[in-house]
Design a protein around this motif. Structure first.
Motif, mmCIF file in Angstrom:
data_model
loop_
_atom_site.group_PDB
_atom_site.id
_atom_site.type_symbol
_atom_site.label_atom_id
_atom_site.label_comp_id
_atom_site.label_asym_id
_atom_site.label_seq_id
_atom_site.Cartn_x
_atom_site.Cartn_y
_atom_site.Cartn_z
ATOM 1 N N THR A 115 -2.309 -17.900 -20.259
ATOM 2 C CA THR A 115 -1.453 -17.398 -21.340
ATOM 3 C C THR A 115 -2.262 -16.524 -22.292
ATOM 4 O O THR A 115 -1.789 -15.475 -22.749
ATOM 5 C CB THR A 115 -0.813 -18.569 -22.107
ATOM 6 N N LEU A 116 -3.487 -16.934 -22.578
ATOM 7 C CA LEU A 116 -4.367 -16.157 -23.447
ATOM 8 C C LEU A 116 -4.614 -14.769 -22.862
ATOM 9 O O LEU A 116 -4.513 -13.754 -23.569
ATOM 10 C CB LEU A 116 -5.690 -16.898 -23.634
ATOM 11 N N VAL A 117 -4.925 -14.703 -21.581
ATOM 12 C CA VAL A 117 -5.150 -13.410 -20.916
ATOM 13 C C VAL A 117 -3.873 -12.566 -20.963
ATOM 14 O O VAL A 117 -3.920 -11.350 -21.249
ATOM 15 C CB VAL A 117 -5.606 -13.633 -19.462
ATOM 16 N N HIS A 118 -2.742 -13.194 -20.709
ATOM 17 C CA HIS A 118 -1.454 -12.490 -20.771
ATOM 18 C C HIS A 118 -1.230 -11.888 -22.156
ATOM 19 O O HIS A 118 -0.855 -10.713 -22.282
ATOM 20 C CB HIS A 118 -0.317 -13.446 -20.433
ATOM 21 N N VAL A 119 -1.452 -12.679 -23.192
ATOM 22 C CA VAL A 119 -1.218 -12.213 -24.563
ATOM 23 C C VAL A 119 -2.167 -11.061 -24.909
ATOM 24 O O VAL A 119 -1.759 -10.063 -25.514
ATOM 25 C CB VAL A 119 -1.367 -13.367 -25.567
ATOM 26 N N LEU A 120 -3.416 -11.153 -24.510
ATOM 27 C CA LEU A 120 -4.367 -10.065 -24.766
ATOM 28 C C LEU A 120 -3.897 -8.774 -24.098
ATOM 29 O O LEU A 120 -4.017 -7.684 -24.669
ATOM 30 C CB LEU A 120 -5.760 -10.457 -24.273
ATOM 31 N N GLY A 121 -3.342 -8.902 -22.908
ATOM 32 C CA GLY A 121 -2.791 -7.722 -22.250
ATOM 33 C C GLY A 121 -1.606 -7.143 -22.991
ATOM 34 O O GLY A 121 -1.469 -5.918 -23.133
ATOM 35 N N LEU A 128 -9.629 -7.903 -19.571
ATOM 36 C CA LEU A 128 -9.736 -6.446 -19.393
ATOM 37 C C LEU A 128 -8.998 -5.995 -18.136
ATOM 38 O O LEU A 128 -8.336 -4.945 -18.139
ATOM 39 C CB LEU A 128 -11.203 -6.033 -19.336
ATOM 40 N N ASP A 129 -9.097 -6.793 -17.067
ATOM 41 C CA ASP A 129 -8.345 -6.466 -15.847
ATOM 42 C C ASP A 129 -6.845 -6.479 -16.125
ATOM 43 O O ASP A 129 -6.101 -5.609 -15.646
ATOM 44 C CB ASP A 129 -8.668 -7.478 -14.741
ATOM 45 N N GLU A 130 -6.408 -7.468 -16.917
ATOM 46 C CA GLU A 130 -4.991 -7.552 -17.279
ATOM 47 C C GLU A 130 -4.580 -6.363 -18.139
ATOM 48 O O GLU A 130 -3.493 -5.782 -17.951
ATOM 49 C CB GLU A 130 -4.721 -8.866 -18.018
ATOM 50 N N ILE A 131 -5.440 -5.974 -19.072
ATOM 51 C CA ILE A 131 -5.145 -4.831 -19.938
ATOM 52 C C ILE A 131 -4.981 -3.564 -19.115
ATOM 53 O O ILE A 131 -4.044 -2.771 -19.325
ATOM 54 C CB ILE A 131 -6.256 -4.666 -21.002
ATOM 55 N N VAL A 132 -5.858 -3.373 -18.161
ATOM 56 C CA VAL A 132 -5.767 -2.198 -17.285
ATOM 57 C C VAL A 132 -4.469 -2.247 -16.490
ATOM 58 O O VAL A 132 -3.761 -1.238 -16.349
ATOM 59 C CB VAL A 132 -6.987 -2.138 -16.345
ATOM 60 N N ASP A 133 -4.132 -3.416 -15.964
ATOM 61 C CA ASP A 133 -2.923 -3.563 -15.165
ATOM 62 C C ASP A 133 -1.669 -3.328 -16.008
ATOM 63 O O ASP A 133 -0.705 -2.706 -15.553
ATOM 64 C CB ASP A 133 -2.886 -4.958 -14.547
ATOM 65 N N PHE A 146 5.761 2.891 -21.618
ATOM 66 C CA PHE A 146 5.679 2.468 -23.020
ATOM 67 C C PHE A 146 4.260 2.530 -23.574
ATOM 68 O O PHE A 146 4.068 2.508 -24.781
ATOM 69 C CB PHE A 146 6.219 1.042 -23.165
ATOM 70 N N ALA A 147 3.271 2.571 -22.684
ATOM 71 C CA ALA A 147 1.880 2.568 -23.126
ATOM 72 C C ALA A 147 1.490 3.918 -23.708
ATOM 73 O O ALA A 147 1.932 4.967 -23.226
ATOM 74 C CB ALA A 147 0.956 2.221 -21.968
ATOM 75 N N VAL A 148 0.668 3.883 -24.748
ATOM 76 C CA VAL A 148 0.197 5.123 -25.382
ATOM 77 C C VAL A 148 -0.769 5.856 -24.464
ATOM 78 O O VAL A 148 -0.733 7.080 -24.358
ATOM 79 C CB VAL A 148 -0.474 4.809 -26.735
ATOM 80 N N LEU A 149 -1.623 5.105 -23.785
ATOM 81 C CA LEU A 149 -2.608 5.688 -22.879
ATOM 82 C C LEU A 149 -2.185 5.488 -21.430
ATOM 83 O O LEU A 149 -1.491 4.526 -21.101
ATOM 84 C CB LEU A 149 -3.980 5.042 -23.085
ATOM 85 N N SER A 150 -2.608 6.380 -20.557
ATOM 86 C CA SER A 150 -2.419 6.159 -19.127
ATOM 87 C C SER A 150 -3.403 5.088 -18.673
ATOM 88 O O SER A 150 -4.346 4.728 -19.397
ATOM 89 C CB SER A 150 -2.671 7.453 -18.359
ATOM 90 N N GLN A 151 -3.206 4.592 -17.476
ATOM 91 C CA GLN A 151 -4.133 3.584 -16.959
ATOM 92 C C GLN A 151 -5.553 4.148 -16.857
ATOM 93 O O GLN A 151 -6.527 3.473 -17.222
ATOM 94 C CB GLN A 151 -3.668 3.081 -15.600
ATOM 95 N N ASP A 152 -5.678 5.376 -16.392
ATOM 96 C CA ASP A 152 -7.009 6.003 -16.274
ATOM 97 C C ASP A 152 -7.666 6.158 -17.641
ATOM 98 O O ASP A 152 -8.880 5.946 -17.785
ATOM 99 C CB ASP A 152 -6.906 7.361 -15.579
ATOM 100 N N ILE A 199 -8.902 2.745 -18.740
ATOM 101 C CA ILE A 199 -10.132 2.394 -18.024
ATOM 102 C C ILE A 199 -11.326 3.136 -18.618
ATOM 103 O O ILE A 199 -12.389 2.539 -18.864
ATOM 104 C CB ILE A 199 -9.999 2.725 -16.520
ATOM 105 N N ALA A 200 -11.148 4.422 -18.874
ATOM 106 C CA ALA A 200 -12.241 5.223 -19.435
ATOM 107 C C ALA A 200 -12.643 4.711 -20.816
ATOM 108 O O ALA A 200 -13.846 4.650 -21.146
ATOM 109 C CB ALA A 200 -11.821 6.691 -19.509
ATOM 110 N N TYR A 201 -11.635 4.314 -21.614
ATOM 111 C CA TYR A 201 -11.948 3.820 -22.962
ATOM 112 C C TYR A 201 -12.723 2.502 -22.877
ATOM 113 O O TYR A 201 -13.715 2.310 -23.585
ATOM 114 C CB TYR A 201 -10.659 3.615 -23.773
ATOM 115 N N ILE A 202 -12.277 1.614 -22.007
ATOM 116 C CA ILE A 202 -12.956 0.318 -21.858
ATOM 117 C C ILE A 202 -14.383 0.525 -21.351
ATOM 118 O O ILE A 202 -15.333 -0.090 -21.861
ATOM 119 C CB ILE A 202 -12.157 -0.593 -20.910
ATOM 120 N N ASP A 203 -14.544 1.382 -20.360
ATOM 121 C CA ASP A 203 -15.882 1.643 -19.814
ATOM 122 C C ASP A 203 -16.830 2.173 -20.884
ATOM 123 O O ASP A 203 -18.023 1.845 -20.893
ATOM 124 C CB ASP A 203 -15.800 2.655 -18.660
ATOM 125 N N LYS A 204 -16.293 2.940 -21.791
ATOM 126 C CA LYS A 204 -17.135 3.556 -22.826
ATOM 127 C C LYS A 204 -17.437 2.589 -23.970
ATOM 128 O O LYS A 204 -18.549 2.604 -24.524
ATOM 129 C CB LYS A 204 -16.456 4.811 -23.365
#
Length: 253
Positions: free
Chosen positions: A187-193, A222-227, A235-241, A244-249
């Motif tokens: 549930t915690l991972v779900h909510v973070l996503g 982070l995997d959940e956030i990307v998914d 509805f997301a402001v950013l695309s998946q790519d 991913i780029a933001y998280i990597d950085k």
């Protein structure tokens, strides 16, 4: 006939009738029509009932004490639909007066029926959106409760506030980062996503996750956030790519 099987004029007439009947019951200090509405099998009839309680509470202050008395009595009902609707009615009041209805949330959180407990989760969501400070303070007190379901339900309940104000809920969520119960950690991972894909939220979430110690759980989050950025791409402001780029950085592995 179910609520949404009625035409729009028929639905409007039914809502007006329910509002009038509930107001009449309260003014006469009786509960016959309130009980009939609160125990109706149709979700939307019950919703009309608890919304009516909220409207009357603010429109007719002289009935407030009666409302509390009626809700306290109905909270002892054997019918879970009635108890569920009581919690939802209390949630309408708690949007602005949480201190007056906290006892209903305390009771409902431990109810034997999942419908009532789910009503608490829903009420936390709607109250936290309008009246976050006391609701989050109350929620925090249960995040280390011995009952895993209580911890999970509270985690789920504060999700909606996190979607618009992640900085308010992230410190509370962090309390659960080492929770050993899988159902709670999922549930915690779900909510973070869920709180990471709205405008400006990913930055706040990633910054906070950099302070968490449970790196395995963070990686799942982070995997959940990307998914989520893919599942909710409309509805997301950013695309998946871009996510991913933001998280990597910005995430410090």
């Amino acid at each position: 006939m179910a609520f949404y099987d009625l035409s729009k004029p028929e639905r409007d007439a039914l809502v007006a009738e329910i509002n009038q009947e509930i107001a009449q019951d309260l003014s006469q200090a009786v509960t016959e029509r309130i009980v009939r509405c609160f125990s109706d099998d149709d979700t939307y009839v019950r919703k009309t009932g608890y919304l009516a309680i909220g409207k009357i509470f603010y429109a007719q202050p002289q009935l407030q004490n009666t409302i509390f008395s009626v809700l306290k009595v109905l909270m002892t009902s054997e019918d879970e639909l009635i108890r569920q609707t009581v919690i939802n009615a209390a949630g309408e009041i708690g949007k602005f007066h949480f201190d007056k209805i906290q006892v209903f949330m305390d009771t409902g959180l431990f109810d034997k029926h999942h419908r009532v407990r789910n009503a608490v989760i829903g009420s936390i969501k709607k109250m936290g959106e309008k009246n976050p400070e006391p609701v989050l303070t109350w929620s925090k007190s249960y995040l280390e409760h011995p009952d895993k379901e209580i911890r999970r339900e509270i985690c789920h309940g504060i999700e909606l506030r996190g979607r618009t104000h992640p900085q308010d809920v992230l410190p509370l969520l962090k309390v659960l980062e080492f929770d050993e119960t899988r159902r709670v950690s999922e549930t915690l991972v779900h909510v973070l996503g869920q709180i990471a894909y709205k405008n400006g939220c990913l930055k706040t979430v990633v910054e906070h996750l950099n302070t968490w110690k449970n790196k395995e759980l963070v990686q799942h989050a982070l995997d959940e956030i990307v998914d989520v950025h893919n599942r909710y791409k409309k509805f997301a402001v950013l695309s998946q790519d871009e996510a991913i780029a933001y998280i990597d950085k910005h995430y410090k592995y």
